[in-house]
Design a protein around this motif. Structure first.
Motif, PDB file in Angstrom:
ATOM      1  N   SER A 168      -3.847   3.018  20.346  1.00 46.65           N
ATOM      2  CA  SER A 168      -4.443   2.034  19.819  1.00 46.65           C
ATOM      3  C   SER A 168      -4.226   1.735  18.311  1.00 46.65           C
ATOM      4  O   SER A 168      -3.855   0.593  17.972  1.00 46.65           O
ATOM      5  CB  SER A 168      -5.903   1.751  20.292  1.00 46.65           C
ATOM      6  OG  SER A 168      -6.723   2.411  19.711  1.00 46.65           O
ATOM      7  N   ALA A 172      -2.059  -1.028  16.609  1.00 47.29           N
ATOM      8  CA  ALA A 172      -2.594  -1.968  15.267  1.00 47.29           C
ATOM      9  C   ALA A 172      -1.744  -2.187  14.104  1.00 47.29           C
ATOM     10  O   ALA A 172      -1.864  -3.098  13.572  1.00 47.29           O
ATOM     11  CB  ALA A 172      -3.950  -1.528  15.108  1.00 47.29           C
ATOM     12  N   ASN A 175       0.300  -4.985  15.111  1.00 46.19           N
ATOM     13  CA  ASN A 175      -0.449  -6.372  15.553  1.00 46.19           C
ATOM     14  C   ASN A 175      -1.405  -6.706  14.618  1.00 46.19           C
ATOM     15  O   ASN A 175      -1.810  -7.922  14.638  1.00 46.19           O
ATOM     16  CB  ASN A 175      -0.812  -6.283  17.008  1.00 46.19           C
ATOM     17  CG  ASN A 175       0.546  -5.741  17.876  1.00 46.19           C
ATOM     18  OD1 ASN A 175       1.609  -6.608  17.617  1.00 46.19           O
ATOM     19  ND2 ASN A 175       0.445  -4.642  18.399  1.00 46.19           N
ATOM     20  N   TYR A 176      -2.156  -6.008  14.137  1.00 48.41           N
ATOM     21  CA  TYR A 176      -3.337  -6.136  13.293  1.00 48.41           C
ATOM     22  C   TYR A 176      -3.029  -6.677  11.724  1.00 48.41           C
ATOM     23  O   TYR A 176      -2.224  -6.023  11.326  1.00 48.41           O
ATOM     24  CB  TYR A 176      -4.284  -5.006  13.252  1.00 48.41           C
ATOM     25  CG  TYR A 176      -5.728  -5.426  12.613  1.00 48.41           C
ATOM     26  CD1 TYR A 176      -6.517  -6.080  13.160  1.00 48.41           C
ATOM     27  CD2 TYR A 176      -5.968  -4.596  11.350  1.00 48.41           C
ATOM     28  CE1 TYR A 176      -7.945  -6.578  12.738  1.00 48.41           C
ATOM     29  CE2 TYR A 176      -7.380  -5.075  10.749  1.00 48.41           C
ATOM     30  CZ  TYR A 176      -8.232  -5.873  11.491  1.00 48.41           C
ATOM     31  OH  TYR A 176      -9.519  -6.039  10.887  1.00 48.41           O
ATOM     32  N   THR A 177      -3.812  -7.605  11.356  1.00 50.79           N
ATOM     33  CA  THR A 177      -3.696  -8.061   9.963  1.00 50.79           C
ATOM     34  C   THR A 177      -3.416  -6.625   9.007  1.00 50.79           C
ATOM     35  O   THR A 177      -4.489  -6.091   8.896  1.00 50.79           O
ATOM     36  CB  THR A 177      -4.680  -9.056   9.430  1.00 50.79           C
ATOM     37  OG1 THR A 177      -4.189  -9.410   8.044  1.00 50.79           O
ATOM     38  CG2 THR A 177      -6.007  -8.520   9.570  1.00 50.79           C
ATOM     39  N   SER A 180      -6.558  -6.272   3.788  1.00 47.47           N
ATOM     40  CA  SER A 180      -7.851  -5.700   3.506  1.00 47.47           C
ATOM     41  C   SER A 180      -8.723  -6.406   2.547  1.00 47.47           C
ATOM     42  O   SER A 180      -7.978  -6.600   1.408  1.00 47.47           O
ATOM     43  CB  SER A 180      -7.995  -4.137   3.512  1.00 47.47           C
ATOM     44  OG  SER A 180      -9.351  -3.900   3.169  1.00 47.47           O
ATOM     45  N   TYR A 192      -0.333  -2.174   4.782  1.00 44.27           N
ATOM     46  CA  TYR A 192       0.792  -1.916   5.418  1.00 44.27           C
ATOM     47  C   TYR A 192       1.811  -1.075   4.579  1.00 44.27           C
ATOM     48  O   TYR A 192       2.220  -1.560   3.388  1.00 44.27           O
ATOM     49  CB  TYR A 192       1.508  -3.032   6.229  1.00 44.27           C
ATOM     50  CG  TYR A 192       2.666  -2.607   6.860  1.00 44.27           C
ATOM     51  CD1 TYR A 192       2.640  -1.954   8.232  1.00 44.27           C
ATOM     52  CD2 TYR A 192       4.161  -2.901   6.416  1.00 44.27           C
ATOM     53  CE1 TYR A 192       3.880  -1.888   8.933  1.00 44.27           C
ATOM     54  CE2 TYR A 192       5.288  -2.464   7.030  1.00 44.27           C
ATOM     55  CZ  TYR A 192       5.031  -1.916   8.579  1.00 44.27           C
ATOM     56  OH  TYR A 192       6.204  -1.515   9.033  1.00 44.27           O
ATOM     57  N   HIS A 298      -8.444   1.527   8.044  1.00 40.02           N
ATOM     58  CA  HIS A 298      -8.082   0.128   8.230  1.00 40.02           C
ATOM     59  C   HIS A 298      -7.695  -0.337   9.668  1.00 40.02           C
ATOM     60  O   HIS A 298      -8.154  -1.299  10.256  1.00 40.02           O
ATOM     61  CB  HIS A 298      -7.066  -0.482   7.226  1.00 40.02           C
ATOM     62  CG  HIS A 298      -6.692  -1.817   7.246  1.00 40.02           C
ATOM     63  ND1 HIS A 298      -7.606  -2.933   6.827  1.00 40.02           N
ATOM     64  CD2 HIS A 298      -5.655  -2.528   7.849  1.00 40.02           C
ATOM     65  CE1 HIS A 298      -7.151  -4.286   7.052  1.00 40.02           C
ATOM     66  NE2 HIS A 298      -5.863  -3.831   7.925  1.00 40.02           N
ATOM     67  N   TYR A 299      -6.582   0.547  10.008  1.00 40.49           N
ATOM     68  CA  TYR A 299      -6.148  -0.074  11.161  1.00 40.49           C
ATOM     69  C   TYR A 299      -6.872   0.792  12.585  1.00 40.49           C
ATOM     70  O   TYR A 299      -6.785   0.356  13.507  1.00 40.49           O
ATOM     71  CB  TYR A 299      -4.545   0.687  11.512  1.00 40.49           C
ATOM     72  CG  TYR A 299      -3.657  -0.290  10.777  1.00 40.49           C
ATOM     73  CD1 TYR A 299      -3.544  -1.634  10.997  1.00 40.49           C
ATOM     74  CD2 TYR A 299      -3.289   0.185   9.531  1.00 40.49           C
ATOM     75  CE1 TYR A 299      -2.348  -2.344  10.110  1.00 40.49           C
ATOM     76  CE2 TYR A 299      -2.478  -0.658   8.688  1.00 40.49           C
ATOM     77  CZ  TYR A 299      -2.127  -1.888   9.201  1.00 40.49           C
ATOM     78  OH  TYR A 299      -1.066  -2.707   8.350  1.00 40.49           O
ATOM     79  N   GLY A 302      -9.206  -2.030  12.890  1.00 36.98           N
ATOM     80  CA  GLY A 302      -8.529  -3.141  13.482  1.00 36.98           C
ATOM     81  C   GLY A 302      -8.171  -3.092  15.182  1.00 36.98           C
ATOM     82  O   GLY A 302      -8.198  -3.819  15.709  1.00 36.98           O
ATOM     83  N   ALA A 303      -8.198  -1.452  15.422  1.00 39.88           N
ATOM     84  CA  ALA A 303      -7.880  -1.315  16.793  1.00 39.88           C
ATOM     85  C   ALA A 303      -9.034  -1.195  17.736  1.00 39.88           C
ATOM     86  O   ALA A 303      -8.925  -1.019  18.923  1.00 39.88           O
ATOM     87  CB  ALA A 303      -7.199   0.157  16.894  1.00 39.88           C
TER      88      ALA A 303
END
Length: 370
Positions: A168, A172, A175-177, A180, A192, A298-299, A302-303
Motif C-alpha cells: 500500500s 501511495a 497515487n497519493y499527493t 506535504s 516525491y 509521508h506515503y 497517505g496509504a
C-alpha cells in the motif's frame, strides 16, 4: 577586586563576598586555577572532555568512543553545571563539594526534561563522570551519583511491516499527493523522488542501514566458493566506533533480493562502480537518506497505515524474517556481532555458513516481494 561597574551591583557583590568569607571562617578562598586534582566544577568537566577525546595524559586508559557519545556525555555535565550555577559560583566551587542535595536538585530537573530511558542514560552519564574523577584523576571523594532510583522503562514493541502494508505504501507513491504541508509557516514540500520505490524495496530486502543502502554499488557483490552471492561493504557504524578502516559487513543476496537486482540491471551492470540505487544522481547521499526517511513517513500516512512505523522498521522487518529462519545465527547476518571478520575477503566459517544459509532460505514476508 569587584567586577561590578555600577553602585547597585557593587553593593550586591560585596554582600555576596561577605557571605562567602563568613562561610569559609574568613579563610582565603582557593584560587580558581586548578592545582593537582583539586578541580573546580568547570575544571573537572574540561578534564573529562579531554579524556573522552583521547587528549588525556593517561595513554593506557584511552577509549575509542564516537563524537556523538562524547557530545552527549559533556551535554549531561553541562546541564548539571547549570543546575549548580543556580546556587553556587561554579568557577570557584570545588567538584568535591557536590552534595546529595545537588544531586536531588538535578534529579528533579531531569524528571521534568527526560523520558524514562533518556533519564536513566543521563544519570548514568553523570555517574560515569564522577567515576572518571575518582578512578582516573584520583580525586578523593565519594561518587554523589552512586545511588539513585532509576526510572522504569517499559519494554518497547518492535513494529514490523507486513506485505499488504508495504504494497500500500508503494502504491501511495504513485497515487497519493506528493505535496506535504509543513507546520509553522505552512511551507509546501514535494516529497516525491523517482528512486523512492526502488529505495524502499532495497531497504526491505537487504536489511541495511540508510548510509549503507544508499551507497551500494554493483562491484560490492561477491561470490562464495559455493556460488552464493553477497554484498561486502564497510561496516560504517563499527568503523566509526573502533576507528578502524578494515571492518566489513556482509549482506546475503537472497532469492527475492536477487530477483530485484535483476530488475535493476544486474546482468548488464555487474562489476561496475555504478550506484545500484538511482545512479543518475543529482542529490548527495546524505540528502537522499533524509528524503527516503521523510518520504516513507509521508506515503505511509497517505496509504492509511496507522502503525507508527518509519523507514528503520524495514530493517527490523528484514531481521525478524532472518531470525525466523536463522535463530541464534541471526547476529552473523545483521552484523550486530563483529567478531571473526578476516582480512583480504575471507570470512569466518560461521559467518560464511550463516550468509549462505540466509541467501538460500530467507524470503521477506515468506514469499516473493513485488
Amino acid at each position: 577586586m569587584l567586577t561590578a561597574t555600577n553602585y547597585e551591583d557593587a553593593v550586591a557583590e560585596s554582600i555576596e563576598f561577605e557571605k562567602e568569607l563568613k562561610s569559609n571562617s574568613y579563610q582565603t578562598v582557593k584560587p580558581k586555577v586548578d592545582e593537582g586534582n583539586d578541580y573546580s566544577v568547570l575544571g573537572a568537566i574540561v578534564k573529562y572532555n579531554q579524556y573522552l577525546n583521547g587528549e588525556s595524559q593517561y595513554a593506557h586508559l584511552r577509549k575509542d568512543v564516537t563524537k556523538g557519545h562524547i557530545d552527549e556525555m559533556i551535554r549531561f555535565c553541562r546541564f548539571f553545571a547549570k543546575i549548580l550555577k543556580q546556587r553556587y559560583d561554579i568557577e570557584r566551587m570545588r567538584i568535591t563539594d557536590v552534595s546529595q542535595h545537588d544531586v536531588a536538585d538535578f534529579y528533579l530537573w531531569a524528571e521534568d526534561h527526560y523520558a524514562p530511558k533518556s533519564f536513566n542514560k543521563c544519570l548514568a552519564g553523570l555517574k560515569g563522570f564522577f567515576d572518571f574523577l575518582i578512578d582516573v584523576e584520583e580525586v578523593e571523594m565519594k561518587n554523589p551519583f552512586r545511588k539513585y532510583v532509576r526510572k522504569y522503562v517499559p519494554q518497547s514493541e518492535i513494529d514490523t511491516i507486513n506485505k499488504d502494508e508495504f504494497d500500500s505504501i508503494l502504491n501511495a507513491v504513485d497515487n497519493y499527493t506528493p505535496i506535504s504541508v509543513l507546520g509553522g509557516k505552512g511551507e509546501r514540500k514535494n516529497m516525491y523522488r523517482p528512486y523512492l520505490k526502488d529505495g524502499f524495496k532495497l531497504f526491505l530486502l537487504s536489511g541495511g542501514r540508510r548510509e549503507e543502502v544508499v551507497d551500494l554499488r554493483w562491484n560490492n557483490i561477491f561470490e562464495s566458493e559455493n556460488k552464493i552471492k553477497f554484498f561486502r561493504i564497510k561496516n560504517l557504524k563499527v568503523t566509526r566506533i573502533m576507528k578502524r578502516e578494515t571492518v566489513y559487513k556482509y549482506i546475503p543476496i537472497t532469492d527475492d533480493l536477487s530477483d530485484f537486482l535483476k530488475e535493476l540491471g544486474y546482468d548488464e551492470k555487474r562489476n561496475t562502480d555504478e550506484y545500484i540505487l538511482f545512479p543518475q544522481r543529482y542529490e548527495k547521499s546524505k540528502t537522499m537518506m533524509d528524503v527516503l526517511s521523510k518520504s516513507f513517513t509521508h506515503y505511509r500516512i497517505g496509504a492509511g497505515v496507522e502503525k507508527e512505523i518509519t523507514l528503520s522498521n524495514l530493517r527490523k522487518t528484514y531481521i525478524s524474517w532472518v531470525n525466523f529462519e536463522m535463530g541464534i545465527d541471526t547476529p552473523y547476518v545483521s552484523s550486530h556481532s563483529t567478531n571473526g571478520v578476516l582480512e583480504k575477503f575471507y570470512l569466518d566459517p560461521k559467518i560464511l555458513t550463516a550468509i549462505e544459509t540466509t541467501a538460500l532460505k530467507v524470503r521477506v514476508f515468506g514469499n516473493k516481494t513485488p
